[in-house]
Structures are given as structure tokens and as C-alpha cells.
Design a protein around this motif. Structure first.
Motif, mmCIF file in Angstrom:
data_model
loop_
_atom_site.group_PDB
_atom_site.id
_atom_site.type_symbol
_atom_site.label_atom_id
_atom_site.label_comp_id
_atom_site.label_asym_id
_atom_site.label_seq_id
_atom_site.Cartn_x
_atom_site.Cartn_y
_atom_site.Cartn_z
ATOM 1 N N GLY A 13 23.868 26.669 48.185
ATOM 2 C CA GLY A 13 23.667 27.220 49.515
ATOM 3 C C GLY A 13 23.186 26.206 50.515
ATOM 4 O O GLY A 13 23.131 26.496 51.722
ATOM 5 N N ALA A 14 22.785 24.977 50.078
ATOM 6 C CA ALA A 14 22.323 23.937 50.995
ATOM 7 C C ALA A 14 23.514 23.229 51.627
ATOM 8 O O ALA A 14 24.594 23.122 51.039
ATOM 9 C CB ALA A 14 21.437 22.943 50.258
ATOM 10 N N LEU A 15 23.326 22.745 52.857
ATOM 11 C CA LEU A 15 24.389 21.998 53.540
ATOM 12 C C LEU A 15 24.717 20.725 52.771
ATOM 13 O O LEU A 15 23.825 20.080 52.202
ATOM 14 C CB LEU A 15 23.961 21.639 54.965
ATOM 15 N N HIS A 16 25.994 20.368 52.800
ATOM 16 C CA HIS A 16 26.437 19.147 52.111
ATOM 17 C C HIS A 16 27.385 18.387 53.032
ATOM 18 O O HIS A 16 28.365 18.936 53.549
ATOM 19 C CB HIS A 16 27.165 19.498 50.810
ATOM 20 N N SER A 17 27.105 17.112 53.218
ATOM 21 C CA SER A 17 27.963 16.265 54.055
ATOM 22 C C SER A 17 29.003 15.579 53.169
ATOM 23 O O SER A 17 28.679 15.084 52.083
ATOM 24 C CB SER A 17 27.118 15.220 54.793
ATOM 25 N N LEU A 18 30.223 15.546 53.639
ATOM 26 C CA LEU A 18 31.303 14.901 52.876
ATOM 27 C C LEU A 18 31.116 13.395 52.787
ATOM 28 O O LEU A 18 31.762 12.737 51.963
ATOM 29 C CB LEU A 18 32.661 15.214 53.515
ATOM 30 N N ASP A 19 30.257 12.852 53.629
ATOM 31 C CA ASP A 19 30.009 11.416 53.582
ATOM 32 C C ASP A 19 29.043 11.038 52.471
ATOM 33 O O ASP A 19 28.886 9.860 52.152
ATOM 34 C CB ASP A 19 29.444 10.928 54.924
ATOM 35 N N GLU A 20 28.412 12.024 51.857
ATOM 36 C CA GLU A 20 27.454 11.724 50.805
ATOM 37 C C GLU A 20 28.169 11.223 49.553
ATOM 38 O O GLU A 20 29.233 11.719 49.196
ATOM 39 C CB GLU A 20 26.627 12.972 50.481
ATOM 40 N N ASP A 21 27.553 10.274 48.886
ATOM 41 C CA ASP A 21 28.071 9.705 47.630
ATOM 42 C C ASP A 21 29.479 9.145 47.792
ATOM 43 O O ASP A 21 30.274 9.117 46.850
ATOM 44 C CB ASP A 21 28.075 10.744 46.512
ATOM 45 N N ASP A 22 29.839 8.746 49.000
ATOM 46 C CA ASP A 22 31.153 8.152 49.298
ATOM 47 C C ASP A 22 32.311 9.111 49.021
ATOM 48 O O ASP A 22 33.455 8.703 48.871
ATOM 49 C CB ASP A 22 31.375 6.862 48.498
ATOM 50 N N VAL A 23 31.997 10.401 48.890
ATOM 51 C CA VAL A 23 33.074 11.374 48.672
ATOM 52 C C VAL A 23 33.987 11.445 49.877
ATOM 53 O O VAL A 23 35.209 11.523 49.772
ATOM 54 C CB VAL A 23 32.484 12.764 48.340
ATOM 55 N N GLY A 24 33.380 11.407 51.051
ATOM 56 C CA GLY A 24 34.206 11.464 52.259
ATOM 57 C C GLY A 24 35.144 10.290 52.345
ATOM 58 O O GLY A 24 36.302 10.423 52.750
ATOM 59 N N GLY A 25 34.687 9.085 51.919
ATOM 60 C CA GLY A 25 35.575 7.921 51.937
ATOM 61 C C GLY A 25 36.728 8.083 50.975
ATOM 62 O O GLY A 25 37.863 7.669 51.261
ATOM 63 N N SER A 26 36.458 8.672 49.826
ATOM 64 C CA SER A 26 37.542 8.893 48.864
ATOM 65 C C SER A 26 38.575 9.873 49.409
ATOM 66 O O SER A 26 39.789 9.691 49.251
ATOM 67 C CB SER A 26 36.961 9.425 47.545
ATOM 68 N N ILE A 27 38.047 10.936 50.047
ATOM 69 C CA ILE A 27 38.981 11.911 50.629
ATOM 70 C C ILE A 27 39.818 11.251 51.717
ATOM 71 O O ILE A 27 41.041 11.460 51.805
ATOM 72 C CB ILE A 27 38.204 13.109 51.193
ATOM 73 N N GLU A 28 39.161 10.439 52.551
ATOM 74 C CA GLU A 28 39.900 9.774 53.634
ATOM 75 C C GLU A 28 40.951 8.820 53.078
ATOM 76 O O GLU A 28 42.100 8.786 53.559
ATOM 77 C CB GLU A 28 38.917 9.026 54.524
ATOM 78 N N ALA A 29 40.570 8.066 52.041
ATOM 79 C CA ALA A 29 41.539 7.138 51.443
ATOM 80 C C ALA A 29 42.697 7.902 50.806
ATOM 81 O O ALA A 29 43.867 7.515 50.929
ATOM 82 C CB ALA A 29 40.834 6.267 50.396
ATOM 83 N N SER A 30 42.373 9.007 50.125
ATOM 84 C CA SER A 30 43.431 9.818 49.512
ATOM 85 C C SER A 30 44.363 10.376 50.569
ATOM 86 O O SER A 30 45.591 10.369 50.401
ATOM 87 C CB SER A 30 42.798 10.942 48.693
ATOM 88 N N ASP A 31 43.761 10.865 51.676
ATOM 89 C CA ASP A 31 44.595 11.416 52.751
ATOM 90 C C ASP A 31 45.489 10.351 53.371
ATOM 91 O O ASP A 31 46.662 10.594 53.685
ATOM 92 C CB ASP A 31 43.700 12.043 53.821
#
Length: 419
Positions: free
Chosen positions: A99-117
Motif C-alpha cells: 500500500g506504500a507509494l513506489h517510484s519506478l526509479d527505485e533500484d534502477d527498475v525504471g531504467g530497465s523499463i526505459e531500456a526495454s521500451d
């Protein structure tokens, strides 16, 4: 491999890499929620309120909003009279922080998603370019393809060639039946031709007296014995005997050119019946069959030349497998085939060819000693003799038998001396 196939291959590989990168990343289970922005800095640092979808309570906390989102979603435009804005975010759907907010930039997950996209988009772009470019190239390669014209031309060529073959077979049947009768007539005439009438005998260039003293009295005697036989029988030298035999061969050829057959239809032998039957097929078919066969021969040759260049135009598979130079010749060759087909259609040539083949394939009358052919010959002998003369003249013109001795030369004696 062609260029556009390489482009498609690279695009598919990039899409695969994007899927692999996405699958390899350790993404937490998330759920998207609406965020009420209570306070927002220019760089996107926000304080937001959201409803916990699991505990169904309102929670407040810091969040990195999207500073580039539409201004109407920001305060004060979002809800005039308040200092509130709007954005969306993600909350954790599992674990102790559920239930807590989570940023996609945490743990470099957002970078992986961006690279995959990015890999996915680039792969899709290259795949689309390869498919579109390949199809455009394929359409360009198929330019000039016309399977219908090629198929009709092949059928007409086969019809034309078949008619020419049918006529050749009918003519060859006459020639085959005529030759033994003609050879017999020639043999009879040269049997009555004395050696004194050999070419060169009058000018004393040939020892005809020596030949006659040794029992060689006719041109047929010389031909029957051959050069070596003449040398043995007369005591002449080898070269002189060969001159005698060559003169006899020339005399026989002249007699052959001058000999015509007289057909006795009242008391025919088996060979005469065979000749009459063969002639009747051509006489019944008439000049129209001969003209159709000649036209068919010319047309088959013309179509064959164009079909060899238009062959890739018979279908998309042949066109795609052909080389650039072969494809370049197809449009002109197909256009020429269409012209030949149109001319043949205007002249009704296909119908004439088919009718000629039917006429030329009529079975000769072998029963009752060729009675039908004999009766027909009696009704129009001039047509039979004219046709026979035409076939015979052609056969005599194309005869290329060399004037050499075909007898056995193995029995050489001491008479083998120079004359």
C-alpha cells in the motif's frame, strides 16, 4: 541474404532483447492509484495523498511527480480555488510495505523499463522498415509478370510445334516409302548404263576397254564391286580404280536426280501400296496443312525465343528467384508474346493448326491392299505425282552421302599400285 531481410532480422533480435531485459528485471508487484497533489515544487517534488487500495485509508507522503505533465493537471488549474493538483502513481501490492507509494526509479527498475521500451520501439521500427521495404522490392521485382500471357504462349507454342512435327512425320512416311522404289529404279537404269558412258570415258581419261575386257560392262558392275573390287578384277592400280568408282558414283547420282517413279495402281506391290497410303494422307490434308505446318514452325521458333526470356514472368515464385538481369528482360518479352498471341488470334492460327494436325493424323488405309488410296490416286493422279515430286526433290537435295567407296578394303593384293 537480401538487405531488407537483414533489417527484419535485426529488428526481431532487438524485440527479443527487450523481452529478455523485461523478464530479467526484478519488478515488484504494483498497482496504479490516483494521487492528489497537495504541494508541488518546480522540479516535481511533491507531497501527495492517496487512498490505500488494501486498507482503504487515506495516506500522505512524498512523491516525485512528473513535472512535464499537462499544466491543467497542476494547481491552481486542476481545481480552481484550491491548491491541489493531480497525478498517478504506483503502490506496492505485496510485502511489509503493501500500500506504500513506489517510484519506478527505485533500484534502477525504471531504467530497465526505459531500456526495454527503447529496444522494443527500435526493434518494431526496424521490423516494420524491413517488411515494408521488402514488400516494395518484391512488388518491383514482380513488375511485368503476367502468368496468363506466358501460359497461353506456351500452349500455342506446343500446338504449333506439334503441327510441324505431324507434317514432318507425314512427309517422312512418304520419303521412307519412296526411297526403296526410287533406289530400285536407279539401280535398274545404271545396270543398263555401259561403262563407256562414264564421265571422262569419252576423253580416254578412264580405262573403259580394260574394264570391259574383265567383265565390268555397266555402271552398276562398278558400283557393286567397289574401288577395290574393280582393282582386283581388272588389274588397275588403286588410284585409277578409285577414279573409276568415283565416276560411277557421279553417274549414279545424276541418274538418281533424273529418275522419276511411275506408280502402277492396277497391280501394285506392297511397297507401292505403302507409298500410295502415305501420299494420300498429305493429298487429303492439302496445301492448307503444309502452310499451317510452316507457319507453326515459324511461330514455335519465335515463341520459344521470347518464352526463354519471359519465363520468370510465369509466376511470383519464378520472378522472385530470378536474377536482376533476367527480370529486366521480362516486360519486353511478355509484351512481344502478347503481340504474337494477338496476331495469331487475328489470323485464326490456332484453329488452323489444330485442324491440320487432325488431317495429318488420319490413319492410312492398310486394308484391302490400300484400295481407298488406289481409287483416290486413279481419280486425281496429278496431285499425287506433284506431291511425290516435291517430296522426292527435297529428299534428293538434302542427300549428303559422300562419293567414297563403302566396300571392304581389307583384302589388299599386289595389284595395289599407283595408276
Amino acid at each position: 541474404m537480401p538487405f531488407f531481410r537483414w533489417v527484419v532480422t535485426v529488428g526481431v533480435l532487438l524485440i527479443g532483447c527487450s523481452a529478455g531485459l523485461y523478464a530479467a528485471a526484478d519488478y515488484p508487484e504494483l498497482e496504479q492509484v490516483d494521487l492528489t497533489v497537495l504541494r508541488e515544487e518546480p522540479d516535481g517534488t511533491c507531497t501527495v495523498r492517496w487512498t490505500d487500495p488494501y486498507d482503504l485509508v487515506e495516506r500522505t507522503g512524498p512523491y516525485q511527480c512528473d513535472p512535464e505533465r499537462d499544466p491543467v493537471l497542476k494547481a491552481p488549474d486542476y481545481e480552481p480555488g484550491t491548491n491541489l493538483g493531480w497525478d498517478t502513481g504506483f503502490v506496492l501490492a505485496e510485502g511489509p510495505d503493501k500500500g506504500a507509494l513506489h517510484s519506478l526509479d527505485e533500484d534502477d527498475v525504471g531504467g530497465s523499463i526505459e531500456a526495454s521500451d527503447q529496444l522494443l520501439l527500435l526493434g518494431l521500427f526496424l521490423t516494420a522498415v524491413g517488411l515494408i521495404g521488402g514488400n516494395i522490392r518484391s512488388l518491383a521485382r514482380l513488375s511485368g509478370m503476367n502468368p496468363g500471357v506466358v501460359r497461353r504462349a506456351e500452349q500455342l507454342r506446343e500446338t504449333a510445334a506439334r503441327t510441324a512435327r505431324d507434317h514432318d512425320r507425314a512427309v517422312e512416311a512418304v520419303r521412307r516409302a519412296w526411297r526403296p522404289l526410287h533406289d530400285e529404279a536407279v539401280r535398274e537404269r545404271v545396270g543398263r548404263l555401259p561403262v563407256t558412258e562414264l564421265p571422262g570415258a569419252a576423253a580416254d581419261r578412264l580405262p573403259v576397254a580394260e574394264l570391259e575386257r574383265n567383265g565390268i560392262r555397266s555402271v552398276r558392275d562398278v558400283l557393286d564391286k567397289g574401288a577395290w573390287g574393280v582393282a582386283h578384277a581388272s588389274g588397275l592400280g588403286r588410284r585409277e580404280a578409285e577414279r573409276v568408282w568415283a565416276a560411277a558414283r557421279r553417274a549414279a547420282d545424276e541418274v538418281g536426280q533424273d529418275t522419276t517413279l511411275r506408280l502402277d495402281a492396277d497391280r501394285p506391290d506392297a511397297r507401292t501400296v505403302e507409298l500410295l497410303n502415305a501420299l494420300r494422307v498429305l493429298v487429303e490434308a492439302g496445301p492448307a496443312a503444309r502452310d499451317a505446318a510452316e507457319a507453326g514452325d515459324r511461330l514455335a521458333a519465335a515463341l520459344e525465343d521470347e518464352l526463354s526470356e519471359a519465363a520468370p514472368g510465369a509466376g511470383w515464385r519464378q520472378m522472385l528467384n530470378a536474377g536482376p538481369e533476367e527480370r529486366q528482360c521480362v516486360p519486353d518479352a511478355v509484351a512481344e508474346l502478347r503481340t504474337l498471341l494477338d496476331e495469331a488470334e487475328r489470323e485464326g492460327l490456332a484453329e488452323r493448326l489444330n485442324q491440320a494436325s487432325v488431317d495429318l493424323l488420319r490413319v492410312a488405309d492398310d486394308g484391302t491392299a490400300g484400295l481407298s488410296a488406289r481409287v483416290d490416286f486413279g481419280n486425281r493422279p496429278q496431285e499425287y505425282y506433284a506431291l511425290l515430286a516435291e517430296v522426292a526433290d527435297d529428299a534428293l537435295r538434302t542427300t549428303t552421302e559422300p562419293a567414297t567407296d563403302h566396300t571392304d578394303h581389307t583384302d589388299r593384293t599386289d595389284h595395289d599400285r599407283d595408276g
